[in-house]
Scaffold this active site. Structure first.
Site, mmCIF file in Angstrom:
data_model
loop_
_atom_site.group_PDB
_atom_site.id
_atom_site.type_symbol
_atom_site.label_atom_id
_atom_site.label_comp_id
_atom_site.label_asym_id
_atom_site.label_seq_id
_atom_site.Cartn_x
_atom_site.Cartn_y
_atom_site.Cartn_z
ATOM 1 N N PRO A 116 0.830 -1.221 0.000
ATOM 2 C CA PRO A 116 0.000 0.000 0.000
ATOM 3 C C PRO A 116 0.856 1.260 0.000
ATOM 4 C CG PRO A 116 -0.770 -1.581 1.656
ATOM 5 C CD PRO A 116 0.537 -2.092 1.154
ATOM 6 N N GLU B 136 16.545 1.398 28.461
ATOM 7 C CA GLU B 136 16.953 1.811 27.118
ATOM 8 C C GLU B 136 18.470 1.843 26.983
ATOM 9 O OE1 GLU B 136 14.651 1.781 25.066
ATOM 10 O OE2 GLU B 136 13.020 1.820 26.521
#
Length: 641
Positions: free
Chosen positions: A204, A425
């Site tokens: 798409p 993180e």
């Protein structure tokens, strides 16, 4: 004017006409009474008053007499019986007599209109509603079988191949169709036949509809556009009728192009599924097959269709003579992204420091629609900041928003949660740096974005078509970094659910390594597909079993072994570089967001120097722009939940 406006004007006109006729009718009634109002006398009382000299004048009109009393001038009216010689009797009383012509027996035009008006009104309303039901485009109740295809003549907003960038191979495939539409004799002289249909296949947003319009714009021929879902209705046979009508319209305008978007809505494999086929959809598909290549060929009509699911299309639709060509419209590479960005950047005012190639290198796997959205987001962001031009900083922020989600700075996080997120993180980032096969770090942040409390974004150094075994193992180690960092710093009892997405990612990748990619010695290079299930009447039905229970147990054991090996390696690496883990976590708590180069500077012990943003006239790229190479979005693995 739209249909609502026309309907409103119609009913307003009907209301005004009714009010006008009512007033005319009321005026006619007043005129028949001579414009006088007064009491109605009995005939005997009238004659007695006339004989007594109490009446001054009368007006005779047919059998009606109006007049006035001599004393006070009061008006009256009297109806005279038949066979009464009223004039002779009044003549002896001295009353002034006036006669008027009686037109009550004649038929007037207004009377005819008044008598026929209700019937005429009903006929008009019936005709109006019948025309509404048979409205243009087959959208009414009487037009089920009419095609809903819209013809675009490209009189305004014509699209050409110059407006299409990044898909050069697809453009080359379709140029032959354009040449045939412009000069068909060139091919027919040598006995060549142009393909009757071209199927555009791709993800798409890659520009399938745009390139179809460009074909019509280049050839300068009528262009019919319709969606595959427009053929399917609840009534059997309607879709087939619409296909016939569409091709009839196309033949009248030949040479022309018919473009069917999302053709998989009507072209799915016939008879598929446990519940059997859909009669209406299959009849529509059968009619489409006949129109494309049946006894009556459609000369000069070229069908272009688009889909991102070619695997579900019926084989009869894909054979030569119908869709002769399948044109792949892939995601653009780095050069294609650069060209697409250049097309969309022409519509916005740019600062001198904007470099489309730098943005293209940092947007791996973006489709044409994604890049158009990126340019639009950057323009909106520059407008919110009150700038007159769109700079590189806006493009970088827009890219982060599209790739990682919108920053949720308003989200309330405690200091404990921020501290834990920073170490989580930092664990991903440290392992990404020390794993040689890992992708370079693009950015690390502890600002919540989307559904994640923090994120480490890694971007590969080049467009990647395949992934090596070493790269997969490195990705598994990096995925385990968040959970291992929490255990090392806070202890196993304080581990949170923040690593849920990392664990899911690692498990899915390890299972695919074992069952699909043949990266396991015990199971060998075989494909072990999952059990195929379908839902029928609300119940899950197993179609086939592709492996034994013993093999499934072995697969589970091997998947767990791969993940545990990655977990142990992550534990060893972070234990070895524990000081770097603390350093990077503190830097994230201070700055909240760090680029890849800034993370390396922190680990080297260097101070972070940030400018306040590039000047709009500065030709230098912004310092936070990554210098990484061309990349593929399919290999982006945002780490940290």
């Amino acid at each position: 004017m739209n249909n609502f406006g026309r309907n409103l004007l119609f009913w307003l006109a009907v209301g005004v006409t009714l009010a006008f006729l009512f007033n005319v009718f009321q005026g006619g009634k007043t005129a028949t009474t001579g414009g006088m109002s007064g009491e109605t006398l009995a005939y005997s009382d009238f004659m007695a008053d006339a004989g007594g000299g109490r009446i001054s004048d009368v007006t005779i009109k047919g059998q009606e007499i109006t007049g006035h009393y001599s004393a006070d001038g009061r008006a009256f009216r009297v109806l005279v019986p038949n066979n009464e010689n009223v004039v002779d009797r009044l003549a002896t009383t001295g009353v002034r007599i006036t006669a008027e012509k009686d037109d009550s027996g004649k038929v007037s035009l207004m009377g005819v209109l008044l008598s026929w008006f209700p019937m005429l009104l009903l006929i008009g309303v019936w005709i109006f509603f019948m025309r509404q039901m048979q409205g243009k485009g087959g959208g009414g109740a009487m037009g089920f079988g009419k095609s809903r295809a819209r013809m675009l003549t490209e009189a305004h907003g014509r699209i050409t191949f110059d407006d299409v960038a990044g898909i050069e191979e697809a453009k080359t495939e379709l140029e032959e169709i354009v040449e045939f539409l412009k000069d068909p004799q060139k091919f027919q002289r040598l006995g060549g036949k142009i393909p009757k249909g071209a199927l555009l296949v791709g993800p798409p947003g890659t520009g399938k509809t745009l390139i179809a319009r460009a074909v019509a714009g280049e050839a300068n021929v009528p262009f019919f556009t319709i969606s595959g879902s427009d053929f399917v209705e609840m009534f059997v046979g309607v879709g087939a009728s619409r296909v016939r009508d569409m091709f009839e319209q196309a033949k009248k305008n030949a040479p022309c192009i018919i473009f069917i978007d999302e053709i998989d809505a009507v072209g799915r494999h016939r008879g598929a599924g446990l519940g059997g086929g859909n009669d209406e959809r299959e009849q529509t598909l059968n009619q489409l097959l006949v129109e494309m290549d049946g006894f009556e060929a459609s000369e000069g009509v070229i069908l272009i269709a688009a889909t991102n699911r070619p695997d579900v299309l019926d084989p009869a639709l894909l054979r030569p003579g119908r869709f002769d060509r399948q044109v792949v419209v892939p995601l653009p590479d780095v050069n294609g992204r650069d060209k697409i960005l250049s097309v969309h950047m022409k519509k916005v005012p740019l600062a001198k420091n904007v470099q489309s190639m730098v943005i293209a290198r940092g947007t791996p796997g973006f489709s044409g629609a994604d890049l158009a959205n990126l340019v639009n987001e950057a323009a909106l962001l520059a407008a919110r900041r009150g700038k007159r031009v769109v700079g590189m900083e806006e493009f970088e922020d827009a890219k982060d928003k599209v790739m990682m989600g919108t920053e949720r700075r308003s989200m309330a996080m405690s200091d404990k949660e921020k501290n834990l997120t920073a170490y989580h993180e930092a664990g991903h980032a440290i392992l990404a740096i020390h794993e040689p096969e890992s992708d370079p770090i693009h950015k690390a942040t502890i600002i919540p974005r989307g559904r994640a409390l923090g994120m480490v974004m890694r971007l590969p150094e080049g467009d990647r078509l395949s992934v090596a075994y070493d790269k997969l193992k490195a990705d598994l180690v990096v995925a385990m970094g968040g959970r291992v960092a929490e255990e090392l710093i806070f202890g196993k009892e304080k581990v949170t659910t923040g690593a849920s997405s990392d664990i899911r990612f690692a498990t899915d990748m390890a299972r695919r390594m074992v069952t699909e990619w043949g990266f396991n010695e015990n199971l060998g290079p075989l494909h072990y597909g999952a059990n195929q299930e379908e839902v029928f009447l609300g119940h899950s039905v197993t179609q086939s079993k592709n492996m034994s229970e013993q093999t499934a147990s072995v697969i589970d054991a091997e998947v767990r072994k791969i993940v545990e090996v990655a977990y142990k390696r992550a534990h060893d690496k972070l234990t070895e570089h524990l000081d770097q883990l603390h350093t990077l976590a503190k830097a994230l708590l201070e700055y909240e967001t760090l680029s890849g180069e800034e993370i390396k500077a922190v680990l080297r012990g260097e101070a972070i120097i940030r400018d306040t943003g590039p000047d709009e006239t500065d030709d230098r790229p912004h310092s936070s722009v990554p210098t990484g190479g061309d990349i593929d979005l399919g290999s982006i693995k945002p780490q940290g939940a």
